[in-house]
Design a protein around this motif. Structure first.
Motif, mmCIF file in Angstrom:
data_model
loop_
_atom_site.group_PDB
_atom_site.id
_atom_site.type_symbol
_atom_site.label_atom_id
_atom_site.label_comp_id
_atom_site.label_asym_id
_atom_site.label_seq_id
_atom_site.Cartn_x
_atom_site.Cartn_y
_atom_site.Cartn_z
ATOM 1 N N ILE A 170 0.832 -1.212 0.000
ATOM 2 C CA ILE A 170 0.000 0.000 0.000
ATOM 3 C C ILE A 170 0.864 1.258 0.000
ATOM 4 C CG2 ILE A 170 -1.596 1.388 1.376
ATOM 5 C CD1 ILE A 170 -3.242 -0.695 0.374
ATOM 6 N N THR A 171 1.806 1.339 0.918
ATOM 7 C CA THR A 171 2.535 2.600 1.034
ATOM 8 C C THR A 171 3.463 2.836 -0.147
ATOM 9 O OG1 THR A 171 4.205 1.500 2.367
ATOM 10 C CG2 THR A 171 2.472 2.700 3.539
ATOM 11 N N ARG A 172 4.115 1.762 -0.621
ATOM 12 C CA ARG A 172 5.080 1.978 -1.695
ATOM 13 C C ARG A 172 4.415 2.136 -3.062
ATOM 14 N NH1 ARG A 172 10.322 -1.880 -1.601
ATOM 15 N NH2 ARG A 172 11.189 -1.295 0.421
ATOM 16 N N GLU A 173 3.477 1.260 -3.367
ATOM 17 C CA GLU A 173 2.991 1.186 -4.741
ATOM 18 C C GLU A 173 1.511 1.517 -4.913
ATOM 19 O OE1 GLU A 173 4.557 0.838 -7.471
ATOM 20 O OE2 GLU A 173 6.522 0.560 -6.516
ATOM 21 N N LEU A 174 0.686 0.677 -4.279
ATOM 22 C CA LEU A 174 -0.730 0.740 -4.646
ATOM 23 C C LEU A 174 -1.397 2.035 -4.198
ATOM 24 C CD1 LEU A 174 -1.622 -2.982 -4.034
ATOM 25 C CD2 LEU A 174 -1.231 -1.796 -6.182
ATOM 26 N N GLY A 175 -1.013 2.530 -3.040
ATOM 27 C CA GLY A 175 -1.592 3.800 -2.578
ATOM 28 C C GLY A 175 -1.387 4.894 -3.608
ATOM 29 N N PRO A 176 -0.106 5.250 -3.886
ATOM 30 C CA PRO A 176 0.123 6.335 -4.845
ATOM 31 C C PRO A 176 -0.381 6.022 -6.260
ATOM 32 C CG PRO A 176 2.209 5.443 -4.014
ATOM 33 C CD PRO A 176 1.134 4.851 -3.185
ATOM 34 N N VAL A 177 -0.141 4.812 -6.755
ATOM 35 C CA VAL A 177 -0.486 4.557 -8.156
ATOM 36 C C VAL A 177 -1.998 4.526 -8.352
ATOM 37 C CG1 VAL A 177 -0.401 2.860 -10.007
ATOM 38 C CG2 VAL A 177 1.657 3.367 -8.697
ATOM 39 N N LEU A 178 -2.710 3.814 -7.479
ATOM 40 C CA LEU A 178 -4.156 3.745 -7.677
ATOM 41 C C LEU A 178 -4.816 5.102 -7.425
ATOM 42 C CD1 LEU A 178 -5.071 0.218 -6.307
ATOM 43 C CD2 LEU A 178 -4.778 0.984 -8.661
ATOM 44 N N LEU A 208 -1.608 9.918 1.665
ATOM 45 C CA LEU A 208 -1.440 9.631 3.085
ATOM 46 C C LEU A 208 -2.743 9.064 3.654
ATOM 47 C CD1 LEU A 208 0.868 9.951 5.065
ATOM 48 C CD2 LEU A 208 -0.114 12.128 5.785
ATOM 49 N N THR A 209 -3.849 9.679 3.277
ATOM 50 C CA THR A 209 -5.153 9.180 3.709
ATOM 51 C C THR A 209 -5.392 7.784 3.157
ATOM 52 O OG1 THR A 209 -5.831 11.450 3.310
ATOM 53 C CG2 THR A 209 -7.546 9.917 3.958
ATOM 54 N N GLY A 268 6.342 6.884 -1.212
ATOM 55 C CA GLY A 268 4.981 6.950 -1.742
ATOM 56 C C GLY A 268 4.490 8.385 -1.873
ATOM 57 N N LEU A 269 4.854 9.204 -0.886
ATOM 58 C CA LEU A 269 4.398 10.597 -0.934
ATOM 59 C C LEU A 269 5.129 11.386 -2.025
ATOM 60 C CD1 LEU A 269 3.926 11.458 2.848
ATOM 61 C CD2 LEU A 269 2.301 10.542 1.185
ATOM 62 N N VAL A 270 6.405 11.059 -2.206
ATOM 63 C CA VAL A 270 7.142 11.713 -3.290
ATOM 64 C C VAL A 270 6.497 11.351 -4.630
ATOM 65 C CG1 VAL A 270 9.314 11.751 -4.556
ATOM 66 C CG2 VAL A 270 9.315 11.868 -2.069
ATOM 67 N N LYS A 271 6.194 10.073 -4.792
ATOM 68 C CA LYS A 271 5.501 9.656 -6.009
ATOM 69 C C LYS A 271 4.207 10.441 -6.168
ATOM 70 C CE LYS A 271 7.012 4.865 -6.328
ATOM 71 N NZ LYS A 271 6.602 3.451 -6.225
ATOM 72 N N ALA A 272 3.463 10.557 -5.080
ATOM 73 C CA ALA A 272 2.169 11.235 -5.152
ATOM 74 C C ALA A 272 2.329 12.668 -5.633
ATOM 75 C CB ALA A 272 1.491 11.209 -3.790
ATOM 76 N N ALA A 273 3.356 13.359 -5.113
ATOM 77 C CA ALA A 273 3.557 14.751 -5.519
ATOM 78 C C ALA A 273 3.847 14.818 -7.022
ATOM 79 C CB ALA A 273 4.700 15.365 -4.712
ATOM 80 N N VAL A 274 4.711 13.900 -7.483
ATOM 81 C CA VAL A 274 5.033 13.881 -8.918
ATOM 82 C C VAL A 274 3.778 13.590 -9.741
ATOM 83 C CG1 VAL A 274 6.345 12.687 -10.701
ATOM 84 C CG2 VAL A 274 7.422 13.244 -8.520
ATOM 85 N N PHE A 275 3.001 12.606 -9.296
ATOM 86 C CA PHE A 275 1.783 12.252 -10.045
ATOM 87 C C PHE A 275 0.807 13.427 -10.080
ATOM 88 C CE2 PHE A 275 2.235 7.517 -8.647
ATOM 89 C CZ PHE A 275 3.379 7.435 -9.398
ATOM 90 N N GLY A 276 0.660 14.087 -8.937
ATOM 91 C CA GLY A 276 -0.278 15.211 -8.868
ATOM 92 C C GLY A 276 0.119 16.305 -9.847
ATOM 93 N N PHE A 277 1.421 16.569 -9.893
ATOM 94 C CA PHE A 277 1.924 17.575 -10.822
ATOM 95 C C PHE A 277 1.649 17.140 -12.268
ATOM 96 C CE2 PHE A 277 5.362 19.141 -13.530
ATOM 97 C CZ PHE A 277 5.252 20.499 -13.308
ATOM 98 N N MET A 300 10.723 5.192 5.203
ATOM 99 C CA MET A 300 11.147 5.340 3.807
ATOM 100 C C MET A 300 10.041 4.907 2.836
ATOM 101 S SD MET A 300 13.578 6.784 2.755
ATOM 102 C CE MET A 300 14.207 7.158 1.171
ATOM 103 N N ASP A 301 9.316 3.864 3.196
ATOM 104 C CA ASP A 301 8.242 3.393 2.314
ATOM 105 C C ASP A 301 7.178 4.473 2.150
ATOM 106 O OD1 ASP A 301 9.553 1.042 2.104
ATOM 107 O OD2 ASP A 301 8.305 -0.039 3.565
ATOM 108 N N VAL A 302 6.798 5.060 3.278
ATOM 109 C CA VAL A 302 5.767 6.089 3.224
ATOM 110 C C VAL A 302 6.279 7.307 2.452
ATOM 111 C CG1 VAL A 302 4.292 7.598 4.593
ATOM 112 C CG2 VAL A 302 4.780 5.283 5.388
ATOM 113 N N VAL A 303 7.512 7.712 2.766
ATOM 114 C CA VAL A 303 8.060 8.903 2.107
ATOM 115 C C VAL A 303 8.139 8.701 0.591
ATOM 116 C CG1 VAL A 303 10.137 10.296 1.829
ATOM 117 C CG2 VAL A 303 9.289 9.769 4.105
#
Ligand SMILES: Nc1ncnc2c1ncn2[C@@H]1O[C@H](COP(=O)(O)OP(=O)(O)OP(=O)(O)O)[C@@H](O)[C@H]1O
Ligand SMILES: [Mg+2]
Lengths: 257, 264
Positions: free
Chosen positions: A93-101, A158-159, A199-208, A194-197
């Motif tokens: 969840i934290t590394r992949e599926l959270g941010p990607v999905l 994060l949510t 994921g959040l970095v990915k999220a920021a990139v995806f959002g952009f 590190m896993d959570v971080v």
């Protein structure tokens, strides 16, 4: 010969498209970091991208967490390694599926909405009117959307992480008869910063990327309703592809040694 | 409008050799036009001859292929960013299809220029917007509606209110009376005359409506095949022997201007 020509021409027009996109991106970024800032519009976009995406992202996360627990149980039970389930859930969840999905869901929702709105403004001359009123459309339309994407997605992810892990916990304790306290203890142990971080970095990139694609395709839409429709489709498709490919690159940067 | 005394200062807008094409479609082909300060000029010409393109080139929305455009003696072709915005603050523009921001209520549309580029407080701007709406014959309730809830003629009037809200030095009206009933059309004509006479604004308008042109123009210019082929004081339009102008003014299908319509 003809084949070579076609290949060459396609390649050249691809390069031209990439060039245009990079030009658009650097122009947008340079306007996004310099005043004036339109706080009111940023607020509205944050609400739109972040808050109103919560139900979609939350539902995606809870079912993903639940199915992860269920699937890994059926797999791991064969090796009587059921205790690894919280680990699988947390890491996936934290590394992949959270941010990607979350990224893909938001791309469908927000990328399309941005492209449609800006595209309509383009074809109905609203962007020309904006320019005439001495307001820069990059600053007024695009910058707030890029910021909203960049800020909202990490918060959403994060949510999603929390809800997803909770989904796994629900299935593990209620359906698979895990001991709740042990499951939670294992979850905490496996949870790595590190896993959570990452994921959040990915999220920021995806959002952009989602906001960039929505704005880019909307801003350059031509013709009438048909052009806006094409822009919407292109925004979602290109954002999804960029999410999946940049996901690989970021993973490589974080975890490959 | 009654003719005004000519003066020999630099024109407010001076266009020379303006050319603009879209692909193979050559729209403007070396157009020259002067508009003096305080003058109201109307451009007439057939549909699709490039009247709207002319206005957009002057505002820097479209980039001309060649030619020069001076506003108050300053060359504006090639100006960018803050410099161009400084020039644009002199202008107000009514778009042909109004081009209202459909995410904003009517009053914010009208107040947009005041709030965003002049930094007027929202409350003050709202009051001014209400005055402008009243000036174009819209009732106060309209202020809180969204553009999608308006009729075509109402949109046009909101667009007009937006164009004049910041009391610009130069106002462009792209077909201000199209889509309005004759009475409201005349109200708008009077409003334009008033803006020019009271505020001393310079106006450049486009219209197909000859009655409107006669009322609001000091001078009329006719655009044909990418150039201004005739221009003269409003009274001269009926006495000119220019066959193109005669045909246009009298609305005849026969004449030197050929419409690309095939007879059935
Ligand atoms: N953004 C654009 N891209 C391509 N072609 C355009 C564009 N804008 C205008 N044109 C073309 O330029 C020509 C002139 O258009 P314009 O809108 O200036 O006409 P007009 O004189 O204002 O006509 P009307 O009286 O019908 O409004 C048309 O042939 C139109 O197809
Ligand atoms: Mg036009």
């Amino acid at each position: 010969m003809a084949l070579l020509q076609i290949v060459g021409r396609t390649f050249l027009s691809f390069l031209a498209a990439v060039g245009r996109l990079f030009l658009f991106m650097s122009l947008s970024i340079s306007h996004a970091v310099r005043p004036p800032f339109y706080g009111r519009i940023l607020g509205r976009q944050l609400l739109e991208v972040g808050y109103y995406s919560l139900p979609v992202v939350g539902l995606t996360a809870i079912f993903t967490g639940m199915v992860l627990a269920l699937q890994s149980y059926t797999g791991f039970a064969r090796f009587s390694a059921e205790s690894a389930i919280p680990n699988v859930v947390v890491v996936s969840i934290t590394r992949e599926l959270g941010p990607v999905l979350a990224g893909l869901m938001v791309a469908g929702r927000i990328g399309a909405a941005m492209a449609a709105e800006i595209g309509t403004m383009r074809v109905t001359e609203q962007i020309d009117a904006l320019t005439t009123l001495a307001t820069n459309p990059y600053k007024y339309l695009i910058a707030p959307r890029l910021w909203a994407g960049l800020i909202s997605l990490p918060l959403l992810v994060l949510t999603a992480d929390i809800i997803g892990i909770f989904g796994g916990y629900l299935v593990a304790t209620y359906k698979l008869d895990f001991n709740a306290a042990t499951y939670l203890k294992n979850t905490r142990e496996f949870l790595e910063v590190m896993d959570v971080v990452s994921g959040l970095v990915k999220a920021a990139v995806f959002g952009f990327l989602i906001a960039l694609m929505g704005c880019y395709h909307g801003f350059h839409s031509k013709g009438g309703a048909q052009g806006v429709g094409a822009a919407t489709t292109n925004a979602v498709v290109s954002a999804s592809i960029l999410i999946l490919s940049s996901n690989y690159i970021i993973t490589e940067l974080f975890f490959a040694r | 409008m009654t003719p005004r005394s000519t003066n020999s200062q630099t024109p407010k807008i001076r266009v020379r050799g303006l050319s603009k094409s879209f692909g193979d479609n050559q729209v403007l082909r070396g157009l020259d036009l002067d508009v003096d300060e305080g003058e109201s000029v109307v451009v007439i010409g057939g549909s699709g001859t490039g009247k709207s393109v002319l206005l957009k080139c002057i505002l820097g929305i479209l980039e001309p292929d060649s030619g020069s455009i001076e506003v108050d003696g300053e060359e504006v072709v090639g100006l960018r960013g803050g410099d161009m915005d400084r020039v644009r603050r002199k202008f107000g523009m009514l778009f042909q299809n109004a081009a209202l921001f459909d995410s904003l209520p009517v009053w914010e549309n009208v107040a947009f220029g005041m709030i965003q580029s002049e930094g007027v407080a929202r409350k003050r701007a709202r009051e001014t917007a209400a005055e402008k709406l009243a000036a174009v014959g819209l009732r106060p309730e309209v202020a809180d509606l969204f553009p999608a809830e308006l009729s075509g003629g109402m949109k046009k009037r909101v667009g007009l209110a937006r164009a004049i809200a910041t009391e610009p030095e130069i106002v462009f009206f792209d077909e201000p009376t199209t889509g309005l009933d004759p009475i409201m059309g005349d109200v708008i004509n009077s409003l334009i005359v008033e803006i020019v006479q009271k505020l001393g604004a310079t106006a450049l308008s486009i219209t197909h409506d000859m009655a409107s042109a006669r009322k609001i123009a000091h001078r009329i210019a006719m655009l044909y095949e990418g150039r201004i082929i005739w221009n003269g004081a409003t009274e001269e339009i009926d006495s000119t022997d220019n066959a193109y102008v005669q045909q246009f003014v009298n609305g005849r299908a026969e004449g030197p201007i050929e419409m690309p319509v095939r007879q059935a």
